[in-house]
Design a protein around this motif. Structure first.
Motif, PDB file in Angstrom:
ATOM      1  N   GLU A  47       0.886  -1.171   0.000  1.00 16.37           N
ATOM      2  CA  GLU A  47       0.000   0.000   0.000  1.00 16.37           C
ATOM      3  C   GLU A  47       0.917   1.212   0.000  1.00 16.37           C
ATOM      4  N   LEU A  48       0.996   1.892  -1.149  1.00 12.63           N
ATOM      5  CA  LEU A  48       2.055   2.869  -1.392  1.00 12.63           C
ATOM      6  C   LEU A  48       1.500   4.290  -1.500  1.00 12.63           C
ATOM      7  N   GLY A  49       2.233   5.140  -2.187  1.00 15.29           N
ATOM      8  CA  GLY A  49       1.892   6.550  -2.246  1.00 15.29           C
ATOM      9  C   GLY A  49       0.623   6.829  -3.027  1.00 15.29           C
ATOM     10  N   GLY A  50       0.143   8.050  -2.878  1.00 17.00           N
ATOM     11  CA  GLY A  50      -1.049   8.477  -3.595  1.00 17.00           C
ATOM     12  C   GLY A  50      -0.916   9.907  -4.088  1.00 17.00           C
ATOM     13  N   LYS A  51      -1.771  10.246  -5.005  1.00 17.90           N
ATOM     14  CA  LYS A  51      -1.844  11.621  -5.528  1.00 17.90           C
ATOM     15  C   LYS A  51      -3.308  11.896  -5.836  1.00 17.90           C
ATOM     16  N   ALA A  52      -4.118  11.877  -4.775  1.00 18.54           N
ATOM     17  CA  ALA A  52      -5.564  11.870  -4.956  1.00 18.54           C
ATOM     18  C   ALA A  52      -6.073  13.156  -5.605  1.00 18.54           C
ATOM     19  N   PRO A  53      -6.804  13.036  -6.708  1.00 13.39           N
ATOM     20  CA  PRO A  53      -7.467  14.205  -7.292  1.00 13.39           C
ATOM     21  C   PRO A  53      -8.746  14.526  -6.526  1.00 13.39           C
ATOM     22  N   PHE A  54      -9.073  15.813  -6.435  1.00  9.07           N
ATOM     23  CA  PHE A  54     -10.296  16.268  -5.787  1.00  9.07           C
ATOM     24  C   PHE A  54     -11.057  17.086  -6.826  1.00  9.07           C
ATOM     25  N   ILE A  55     -12.095  16.486  -7.398  1.00 11.96           N
ATOM     26  CA  ILE A  55     -12.841  17.081  -8.512  1.00 11.96           C
ATOM     27  C   ILE A  55     -14.122  17.724  -7.976  1.00 11.96           C
ATOM     28  N   VAL A  56     -14.339  18.990  -8.335  1.00  9.94           N
ATOM     29  CA  VAL A  56     -15.561  19.693  -7.930  1.00  9.94           C
ATOM     30  C   VAL A  56     -16.230  20.242  -9.187  1.00  9.94           C
ATOM     31  N   MET A  57     -17.439  19.760  -9.470  1.00 12.32           N
ATOM     32  CA  MET A  57     -18.163  20.185 -10.657  1.00 12.32           C
ATOM     33  C   MET A  57     -19.111  21.349 -10.352  1.00 12.32           C
ATOM     34  N   GLU A  58     -19.680  21.908 -11.407  1.00 10.41           N
ATOM     35  CA  GLU A  58     -20.473  23.140 -11.292  1.00 10.41           C
ATOM     36  C   GLU A  58     -21.765  22.932 -10.519  1.00 10.41           C
ATOM     37  N   ASP A  59     -22.228  21.673 -10.375  1.00 11.86           N
ATOM     38  CA  ASP A  59     -23.480  21.416  -9.670  1.00 11.86           C
ATOM     39  C   ASP A  59     -23.251  20.915  -8.250  1.00 11.86           C
ATOM     40  N   ALA A  60     -22.021  21.030  -7.753  1.00  7.00           N
ATOM     41  CA  ALA A  60     -21.698  20.535  -6.420  1.00  7.00           C
ATOM     42  C   ALA A  60     -22.225  21.462  -5.332  1.00  7.00           C
ATOM     43  N   ASP A  61     -22.396  20.909  -4.138  1.00  5.76           N
ATOM     44  CA  ASP A  61     -22.658  21.706  -2.946  1.00  5.76           C
ATOM     45  C   ASP A  61     -21.314  22.314  -2.540  1.00  5.76           C
ATOM     46  N   ILE A  62     -21.091  23.577  -2.827  1.00  7.24           N
ATOM     47  CA  ILE A  62     -19.766  24.187  -2.688  1.00  7.24           C
ATOM     48  C   ILE A  62     -19.295  24.202  -1.232  1.00  7.24           C
ATOM     49  N   ASP A  63     -20.157  24.632  -0.327  1.00  6.45           N
ATOM     50  CA  ASP A  63     -19.736  24.693   1.072  1.00  6.45           C
ATOM     51  C   ASP A  63     -19.341  23.311   1.601  1.00  6.45           C
ATOM     52  N   ARG A  64     -20.125  22.324   1.253  1.00 12.68           N
ATOM     53  CA  ARG A  64     -19.811  20.956   1.680  1.00 12.68           C
ATOM     54  C   ARG A  64     -18.500  20.481   1.066  1.00 12.68           C
ATOM     55  N   ALA A  65     -18.299  20.798  -0.207  1.00 12.05           N
ATOM     56  CA  ALA A  65     -17.068  20.395  -0.890  1.00 12.05           C
ATOM     57  C   ALA A  65     -15.851  21.087  -0.291  1.00 12.05           C
ATOM     58  N   VAL A  66     -15.981  22.352   0.064  1.00 15.02           N
ATOM     59  CA  VAL A  66     -14.860  23.075   0.671  1.00 15.02           C
ATOM     60  C   VAL A  66     -14.464  22.432   1.991  1.00 15.02           C
ATOM     61  N   GLU A  67     -15.441  22.149   2.838  1.00 12.02           N
ATOM     62  CA  GLU A  67     -15.128  21.532   4.133  1.00 12.02           C
ATOM     63  C   GLU A  67     -14.479  20.169   3.948  1.00 12.02           C
ATOM     64  N   SER A  68     -14.968  19.420   2.989  1.00 13.12           N
ATOM     65  CA  SER A  68     -14.367  18.114   2.703  1.00 13.12           C
ATOM     66  C   SER A  68     -12.933  18.273   2.228  1.00 13.12           C
ATOM     67  N   ALA A  69     -12.705  19.249   1.345  1.00 10.50           N
ATOM     68  CA  ALA A  69     -11.362  19.482   0.812  1.00 10.50           C
ATOM     69  C   ALA A  69     -10.394  19.900   1.911  1.00 10.50           C
ATOM     70  N   ILE A  70     -10.873  20.704   2.860  1.00  9.29           N
ATOM     71  CA  ILE A  70     -10.041  21.129   3.995  1.00  9.29           C
ATOM     72  C   ILE A  70      -9.641  19.916   4.831  1.00  9.29           C
ATOM     73  N   THR A  71     -10.615  19.103   5.191  1.00 13.78           N
ATOM     74  CA  THR A  71     -10.341  17.911   5.995  1.00 13.78           C
ATOM     75  C   THR A  71      -9.404  16.960   5.263  1.00 13.78           C
ATOM     76  N   ALA A  72      -9.701  16.737   3.988  1.00 11.91           N
ATOM     77  CA  ALA A  72      -8.934  15.762   3.219  1.00 11.91           C
ATOM     78  C   ALA A  72      -7.519  16.230   2.905  1.00 11.91           C
ATOM     79  N   ARG A  73      -7.257  17.540   2.984  1.00  7.35           N
ATOM     80  CA  ARG A  73      -5.906  18.023   2.726  1.00  7.35           C
ATOM     81  C   ARG A  73      -5.091  18.166   4.011  1.00  7.35           C
ATOM     82  N   TYR A  74      -5.684  18.681   5.074  1.00  5.83           N
ATOM     83  CA  TYR A  74      -4.883  19.141   6.204  1.00  5.83           C
ATOM     84  C   TYR A  74      -4.868  18.206   7.415  1.00  5.83           C
TER      85      TYR A  74
END
Length: 492
Positions: A261-288
């Motif tokens: 189980e090795l390295g990763g380079k996870a993409p985080f894709i956000v489309m125009e119909d996404a729940d932006i606030d929810r996506a931002v919080e997820s992106a914060i958690t998933a990055r930091y």
């Protein structure tokens, strides 16, 4: 023994530990010690032996001697003992969390969460003991059946990474033991204390001598000896892709089963119909979370042009608000594991800006005041034009995230797949058709759809491409610790 771990976690005078082999703690030899440093302060909290090939072989010998008796133990009894170990982890959660903080540096609340996961990994494995099944199928011949049995490999070697030292130990140890294997752990030299503490608990709950052994030292000495020895039957490793390649090559001469189980380079894709606030919080958690030191972290973001400006503004505002500080005060972000790891991030950011990436938020290395000691890096956000810059291609493993703006879903999909890694990916969209497109077109072993990271124990955590082979968790992960034995039973 547990008092020594408490002393190490509380710092002060360094504690000195020996290895755990064949149910005994080896004397604490004075020479060839490896220092364990607190990433937040740089202080030495403990020392462990810098083991040798002889230590590796001694652990394998003990495991080989114990394994037949352990395999002959009824599976429910093996599960009961692993369940007792889960109980002991739960009962010592506070101590183990402080050990993780002292050697790894993650905030205390996140370390407590790691110990919770450690218990769950062991608990799930224990509960699986009654679900070890085989198959009986009809033969082409009369008076004959085909039996397929799941049987243990024998001696399993576990090599763990420094980012989740307790949880990664349990993730491998639990299913290996329940399957009837004995186990030799070589914990990362940065974070050996968690594995040793779990061994102390295993001893306390009565897991037989030799069934679980812990050796310490560097990968190039102890780890290589464990992998290359004819007495190890299966190797399971979590770590960098570079280390995985070396281990894979080391095991090749003996055609040894290797799970990586090795390295990763996870993409985080956000489309125009996404729940932006929810996506931002997820992106914060998933990055930091854990200072970005998770193989499934949000490593690169692809934002649809229609929502990119709003998303970036909100993401940067949230990133600026994060607190970097003393792990015991429960900040958002603790220290990096080591100085060289900070150097690596500095280098990636410098090369990326030289290649044209724009710095949207410059956190950078922290060295003054409260950050004069330890290994600190603050949130940093980059904007790139394409996938060419180093930050979009190399695993960062820290609180830096690059962004590329895309015009449509297919462009995002193509850019996400443009990577040698294939561990995890994130997608935020309300379009079910896109979800089904992802199931066919996104080349990653694990996809988070409209949620943040955090795989579950009943799932299956596996990487594609340069992110590894094999996998962990759930019934598919447990199955990897068994060999299959086929028997043609004729009674004519």
């Amino acid at each position: 023994m547990l008092d020594k771990f408490k002393a190490a976690a509380m710092a002060g005078t360094p504690s000195h530990f020996g290895m755990f082999i064949d149910g005994a703690w080896l004397p604490e030899a004075k020479a060839d010690r490896v220092e364990v440093e607190n990433p937040a302060t740089g202080e030495v909290v403990a020392t462990v032996p810098g083991g040798s090939a002889d230590h590796a072989q001694a652990a394998l010998d003990a495991a080989s001697k114990a394994q037949p008796g352990w395999a002959a133990t009824p599976a429910p009894e093996r599960g009961r003992l692993v369940g007792l170990l889960a109980d002991a982890v739960r009962d010592n959660r506070e101590l183990l969390a402080h050990v993780v903080v002292a050697e790894q540096g993650k905030p205390l609340n996140q370390a407590t969460g790691e110990i919770g996961a450690t218990e769950v990994f062991l608990r799930y494995a224990a509960e699986s003991a009654r679900r070890i099944e085989g198959d009986i199928m009809p033969s082409d011949a009369a008076s004959e059946e085909i039996w397929i049995r799941r049987v243990p490999y024998g001696v399993v070697v576990g090599l763990t990474a420094w980012n989740y030292p307790a949880a990664l130990t349990a993730r491998k140890l639990g299913p290996a033991l329940v399957a009837g294997n004995s186990f030799v752990l070589k914990a990362h030299e940065f974070t050996p204390l968690s594995g040793l503490a779990i061994a102390a608990l295993a001893e306390k709950v009565g897991i037989p001598a030799g069934v679980f052994n812990v050796v310490t030292g560097t990968g190039r000495s102890v780890g290589q000896a464990l992998v290359e020895s004819p007495d190890s039957d299966l190797v399971t490793m979590t770590g960098s892709t570079r280390a995985g390649r070396e281990i894979y090559a080391s095991g090749a001469a003996r055609i040894k089963p290797i799970r990586l189980e090795l390295g990763g380079k996870a993409p985080f894709i956000v489309m125009e119909d996404a729940d932006i606030d929810r996506a931002v919080e997820s992106a914060i958690t998933a990055r930091y979370t854990n200072c970005g030191q998770i193989c499934t972290c949000n490593e690169r973001m692809y934002l649809h042009r229609a929502i990119a400006e709003e998303f970036i503004q909100k993401f940067i505002a949230r990133s600026k608000a994060l607190v970097v500080g003393d792990p015991l005060s429960n900040p958002d972000i603790g220290p990096k594991i080591s100085g060289p790891e900070v150097d690596k991030i500095v280098d990636i950011v410098a090369r990326s800006t030289e290649a044209g990436a724009e710095v949207l938020l410059e956190g950078g290395r922290l060295t003054e005041g409260a950050y004069a000691r330890g290994n600190w890096y603050a949130p940093t956000v980059l904007l790139a034009k394409d996938n060419a810059v180093p930050a979009m291609r190399e695993e960062i493993f820290g609180p830096v995230v690059p962004i590329v703006i895309v015009d449509d879903f297919e462009e995002a999909l193509a850019l996400a797949n443009d990577s040698e890694f294939g561990l995890s990916a994130y997608v935020y969209t309300g379009n079910l058709k896109r979800l089904m497109r992802l199931t066919e077109g996104l080349n990653f072993g694990e996809i988070y759809f409209n949620r943040t990271n955090g795989e579950l124990v009943q799932g299956f955590h596996s990487g594609w491409g340069q992110s590894g082979i094999g996998g962990e968790d759930g019934r598919y992960g447990l199955d990897g610790y068994f060999q299959k034995k086929t028997m043609y039973v004729n009674w004519s």
